[in-house]
Design an enzyme around this catalytic site. Structure first.
Site, PDB file in Angstrom:
ATOM      1  N   LYS A  13       0.828  -1.215   0.000  1.00 19.33           N
ATOM      2  CA  LYS A  13       0.000   0.000   0.000  1.00 19.33           C
ATOM      3  C   LYS A  13       0.860   1.261   0.000  1.00 19.33           C
ATOM      4  CE  LYS A  13      -2.047  -1.139   3.918  1.00 19.33           C
ATOM      5  NZ  LYS A  13      -1.475  -2.441   4.276  1.00 19.33           N
ATOM      6  N   ARG A  88      -8.718   0.911   9.862  1.00 24.77           N
ATOM      7  CA  ARG A  88      -8.294  -0.459  10.092  1.00 24.77           C
ATOM      8  C   ARG A  88      -9.311  -1.223  10.938  1.00 24.77           C
ATOM      9  NH1 ARG A  88      -2.586   0.304   9.417  1.00 24.77           N
ATOM     10  NH2 ARG A  88      -1.311  -1.521   9.759  1.00 24.77           N
ATOM     11  N   ARG A 122      11.868  -6.421   4.518  1.00 22.70           N
ATOM     12  CA  ARG A 122      11.676  -4.974   4.354  1.00 22.70           C
ATOM     13  C   ARG A 122      12.715  -4.190   5.164  1.00 22.70           C
ATOM     14  NH1 ARG A 122       5.871  -2.253   4.959  1.00 22.70           N
ATOM     15  NH2 ARG A 122       5.921  -3.016   7.091  1.00 22.70           N
ATOM     16  N   ARG A 155      12.106  -2.494  10.889  1.00 19.24           N
ATOM     17  CA  ARG A 155      11.122  -2.064  11.886  1.00 19.24           C
ATOM     18  C   ARG A 155      10.916  -3.154  12.927  1.00 19.24           C
ATOM     19  NH1 ARG A 155       6.193  -0.066   8.160  1.00 19.24           N
ATOM     20  NH2 ARG A 155       5.064  -1.215   9.754  1.00 19.24           N
ATOM     21  N   ARG A 166       0.400  -9.174  13.524  1.00 21.08           N
ATOM     22  CA  ARG A 166      -0.196  -8.215  12.584  1.00 21.08           C
ATOM     23  C   ARG A 166      -1.135  -8.892  11.594  1.00 21.08           C
ATOM     24  NH1 ARG A 166       5.010  -5.843  10.384  1.00 21.08           N
ATOM     25  NH2 ARG A 166       3.779  -4.490   9.032  1.00 21.08           N
TER      26      ARG A 166
END
Ligand code: ADP
Length: 209
Positions: A13, A88, A122, A155, A166
């Site tokens: 996203k 969310r 990531r 992260r 998550r």
């Protein structure tokens, strides 16, 4: 144009929003980025959300809705926006409808195994937040941001335990929004698998229809 980007963590996203915002001339508003900035700056909000975020859980709705209301009131948000990471939960979606309704909701579909690979690889710039992937989208120099030369980091919520939390949170709390917006006739569903340029093209094609 007011757009919401929906999809699991790691659906791309943020990456697609960054590419699309230049073309559409509207800001990319990421609640994750806003919360990370608050944590980095050590604000009162940052102190409240730091541990929640690191664990992979959701920040309480009231704090999140207040943050978004404030951001949408800024001048650059008058002509439209891409909301990435908000809403969310159903209460967040209801609160947004009361503030202003989105034109379209773009749902990025990506299977769980691909999401896990994307999140665990990531890397993010400490300074500008630009997103890389150690294999799929590496920087020119390993560990260094192409834009500003700052170090890249992983992260806390991209570490293994938090990724699982998550994904569970997404399924339970966020995925019901797909139906919710579907019933309002606002949903565009896009295959989120592939290189960013290919996903961007699918997004543009879906928007034109
Ligand atoms: P992701 O890669 O999971 O899409 P984000 O950068 O959007 O990550 O968000 C990172 C974290 O910030 C979330 O795991 C959550 O703790 C918090 N957060 C972001 N947006 C929201 C929201 N709308 N409601 C509650 N918490 C949020």
């Amino acid at each position: 144009m007011k757009l919401i980007f929906l999809g699991p963590p790691g659906a791309g996203k943020g990456t697609i929003a960054d590419l699309a915002m230049q073309e559409l001339g509207i800001p990319h508003i990421s609640t994750g980025d806003l919360f990370r900035a608050a944590v980095k700056n050590g604000t009162a909000l940052g102190l409240k959300v730091k541990d929640i975020m690191a664990s992979g859980g959701l920040v309480p709705d009231d704090l999140t809705i207040a943050l978004v209301a404030e951001r949408l009131a800024e001048g650059d948000a008058k002509k439209g926006w891409i909301l990435d990471g908000f809403p969310r939960t159903i209460p967040q979606a209801e609160a947004l409808e009361k503030m202003t309704a989105a034109d379209k909701v773009v749902n990025f579909e990506v299977a769980d195994d691909i999401v896990v690979g994307r999140l665990s690889g990531r890397r993010m710039c400490k300074t500008c937040g630009k997103i890389y992937h150690e294999k799929n989208m590496p920087p020119k120099v390993a560990g260094i941001c192409d834009v500003d030369g700052s170090p890249l980091y992983t992260r806390d919520d991209d570490k293994e335990g938090a990724i699982k939390v998550r994904l569970d949170t997404y399924r339970k709390q966020t995925a019901p929004l797909i139906d919710w917006y579907g019933k309002k006739g606002k949903l565009l569903t896009i295959d989120g698998v592939g290189a960013p340029a290919a996903v961007l093209q699918r997004f543009q094609a879906a928007l034109k229809k």
